[in-house]
Motif scaffolding. Sequence first.
Motif, mmCIF file in Angstrom:
data_model
loop_
_atom_site.group_PDB
_atom_site.id
_atom_site.type_symbol
_atom_site.label_atom_id
_atom_site.label_comp_id
_atom_site.label_asym_id
_atom_site.label_seq_id
_atom_site.Cartn_x
_atom_site.Cartn_y
_atom_site.Cartn_z
ATOM 1 N N PHE A 116 0.830 -1.205 0.000
ATOM 2 C CA PHE A 116 0.000 0.000 0.000
ATOM 3 C C PHE A 116 0.866 1.257 0.000
ATOM 4 O O PHE A 116 0.560 2.240 -0.677
ATOM 5 C CB PHE A 116 -0.920 0.030 1.230
ATOM 6 C CG PHE A 116 -1.979 -1.036 1.227
ATOM 7 C CD1 PHE A 116 -2.447 -1.570 0.036
ATOM 8 C CD2 PHE A 116 -2.514 -1.510 2.413
ATOM 9 C CE1 PHE A 116 -3.430 -2.549 0.027
ATOM 10 C CE2 PHE A 116 -3.494 -2.487 2.408
ATOM 11 C CZ PHE A 116 -3.946 -3.018 1.214
ATOM 12 N N ALA A 157 0.723 3.992 -2.792
ATOM 13 C CA ALA A 157 0.442 5.388 -2.458
ATOM 14 C C ALA A 157 1.451 6.313 -3.119
ATOM 15 O O ALA A 157 1.088 7.335 -3.721
ATOM 16 C CB ALA A 157 0.466 5.576 -0.943
ATOM 17 N N LEU A 197 -5.854 11.153 -3.031
ATOM 18 C CA LEU A 197 -6.099 9.753 -2.693
ATOM 19 C C LEU A 197 -4.789 9.041 -2.360
ATOM 20 O O LEU A 197 -4.733 8.246 -1.403
ATOM 21 C CB LEU A 197 -6.788 9.050 -3.869
ATOM 22 C CG LEU A 197 -7.242 7.603 -3.642
ATOM 23 C CD1 LEU A 197 -8.253 7.546 -2.501
ATOM 24 C CD2 LEU A 197 -7.837 7.015 -4.906
ATOM 25 N N LEU A 254 -3.922 7.403 1.223
ATOM 26 C CA LEU A 254 -3.562 5.985 1.282
ATOM 27 C C LEU A 254 -2.207 5.801 1.968
ATOM 28 O O LEU A 254 -2.016 4.838 2.721
ATOM 29 C CB LEU A 254 -3.517 5.391 -0.132
ATOM 30 C CG LEU A 254 -3.128 3.902 -0.231
ATOM 31 C CD1 LEU A 254 -4.103 3.040 0.561
ATOM 32 C CD2 LEU A 254 -3.092 3.455 -1.693
ATOM 33 N N ALA A 292 -1.748 3.596 5.186
ATOM 34 C CA ALA A 292 -0.798 2.482 5.142
ATOM 35 C C ALA A 292 0.207 2.588 6.285
ATOM 36 O O ALA A 292 0.578 1.573 6.898
ATOM 37 C CB ALA A 292 -0.070 2.474 3.795
ATOM 38 N N LEU A 315 -9.299 2.112 5.467
ATOM 39 C CA LEU A 315 -9.038 1.390 4.219
ATOM 40 C C LEU A 315 -10.361 1.080 3.502
ATOM 41 O O LEU A 315 -10.440 1.161 2.263
ATOM 42 C CB LEU A 315 -8.281 0.101 4.505
ATOM 43 C CG LEU A 315 -7.673 -0.626 3.280
ATOM 44 C CD1 LEU A 315 -6.735 0.301 2.519
ATOM 45 C CD2 LEU A 315 -6.926 -1.877 3.735
ATOM 46 N N ILE A 345 -11.468 4.190 1.746
ATOM 47 C CA ILE A 345 -10.719 4.400 0.503
ATOM 48 C C ILE A 345 -11.319 3.563 -0.622
ATOM 49 O O ILE A 345 -11.474 4.038 -1.752
ATOM 50 C CB ILE A 345 -9.230 4.053 0.702
ATOM 51 C CG1 ILE A 345 -8.549 5.100 1.591
ATOM 52 C CG2 ILE A 345 -8.501 3.975 -0.648
ATOM 53 C CD1 ILE A 345 -7.106 4.803 1.895
ATOM 54 N N GLU A 405 -12.931 4.974 -4.070
ATOM 55 C CA GLU A 405 -12.466 4.523 -5.388
ATOM 56 C C GLU A 405 -13.625 4.010 -6.242
ATOM 57 O O GLU A 405 -13.705 4.313 -7.435
ATOM 58 C CB GLU A 405 -11.405 3.432 -5.217
ATOM 59 C CG GLU A 405 -10.094 3.942 -4.663
ATOM 60 C CD GLU A 405 -9.118 2.827 -4.312
ATOM 61 O OE1 GLU A 405 -7.929 3.123 -4.128
ATOM 62 O OE2 GLU A 405 -9.565 1.661 -4.218
ATOM 63 N N THR A 458 -7.488 -2.157 -5.826
ATOM 64 C CA THR A 458 -8.703 -2.298 -5.017
ATOM 65 C C THR A 458 -8.851 -3.721 -4.481
ATOM 66 O O THR A 458 -9.239 -3.927 -3.324
ATOM 67 C CB THR A 458 -9.950 -1.935 -5.857
ATOM 68 O OG1 THR A 458 -9.822 -0.596 -6.335
ATOM 69 C CG2 THR A 458 -11.216 -2.048 -5.015
ATOM 70 N N GLU A 460 -6.567 -4.071 -1.643
ATOM 71 C CA GLU A 460 -7.095 -3.343 -0.487
ATOM 72 C C GLU A 460 -8.188 -4.150 0.220
ATOM 73 O O GLU A 460 -8.268 -4.152 1.453
ATOM 74 C CB GLU A 460 -7.646 -1.991 -0.933
ATOM 75 C CG GLU A 460 -6.561 -1.004 -1.339
ATOM 76 C CD GLU A 460 -7.119 0.240 -1.993
ATOM 77 O OE1 GLU A 460 -6.360 1.208 -2.135
ATOM 78 O OE2 GLU A 460 -8.312 0.240 -2.382
#
Length: 238
Positions: free
Chosen positions: A21, A25, A60, A64, A68, A90, A93, A97, A214, A217
Motif C-alpha cells: 500500500f 500510495a 487519494l 492511502l 498504510a 481502508l 478508501i 475509489e 482495489t 485493499e
Amino acid sequence: MAVEGGMKCVKFLLYILVLAFLACAVGLIVVGVAVHFTLNQTIPIGSTAGSVVPVVIIVLGTFLFLVAFLGCCATCKENYCLMTTFAIFLSLIILVEVAAAIAGYVFRDKVKSEFEKGFRDEMKEYEKNNNTARFLDELQKDFKCCGATNYTDWEQVPQMPKNRVPDSCCVNSTEGCGIGFKPSDINQRGCVEEIGNWLKHKALVLAGVALGVTFVEILGVVFACCLMKSIRSGYEVM
C-alpha cells in the motif's frame, strides 16, 4: 499478547500488503503529478477534467500513504484500536475509489462536452495569443488532427482569414501549407475525437491498475479484520 498459530501468517501477509500500500500510495502521487503534466499538454487550459483528475489522484495517494503508515504501526504493535482504525479508513478508501469510478463513467459525456467547449475557446484565441497558438499547433501535429470536430471548425474563428487553417493541420506540415489549402492535404479527423481516443486508452490502463489495487485493499481489510478478532480474543483470554 502476541498472536499465535495461523494468525502469525495472517500478520505477515498483512504486513506485506501494508508495504505494498505504501508503494501504491507513492505510485499514485507520482501518477497524479504525471497526469497533471500530461493533461496540461493535451487538454485546453481551464478544463475541469484537466484540473480535478490529477488533484483527486494525488489526494487519494496521500491519504492511502497515511492509512498504510497507520496499518504498519497497527500490525507491528498488534494494537486493536489502531487495527480497527486502519480497517475503517481502508474501507473508506475502497468506497471512494468505487464512487469515483462510477462518477467517471456517469459523467464521461459531460467531461467530453466540456473538453470540446474548452478546445473551441482556445481556437478563438489562436490569432490573439502566441502561447495558445503554439499549444494548439503542437496538439494538431502530435495527434494529426485539425479543429475540434474537423478542419471546417477553423472557418468559425473570426480572426482566421478565409480559406486558411493553421499549418499544423496539414498532412505534411510546412510553412504556408494552410493557405488556400486542398481538403485532401488536411488531416480530416478532429482533435476532440483523436485526443479522446488516446485518453480512453490511457484510462483503460489506469482502470486495470486501479482494479488490481482495489482487490489488494479488500484483502487488506479481510486480513485486518481477522487480526483484530485474534487480538481481541487474546485480550479476553488475558
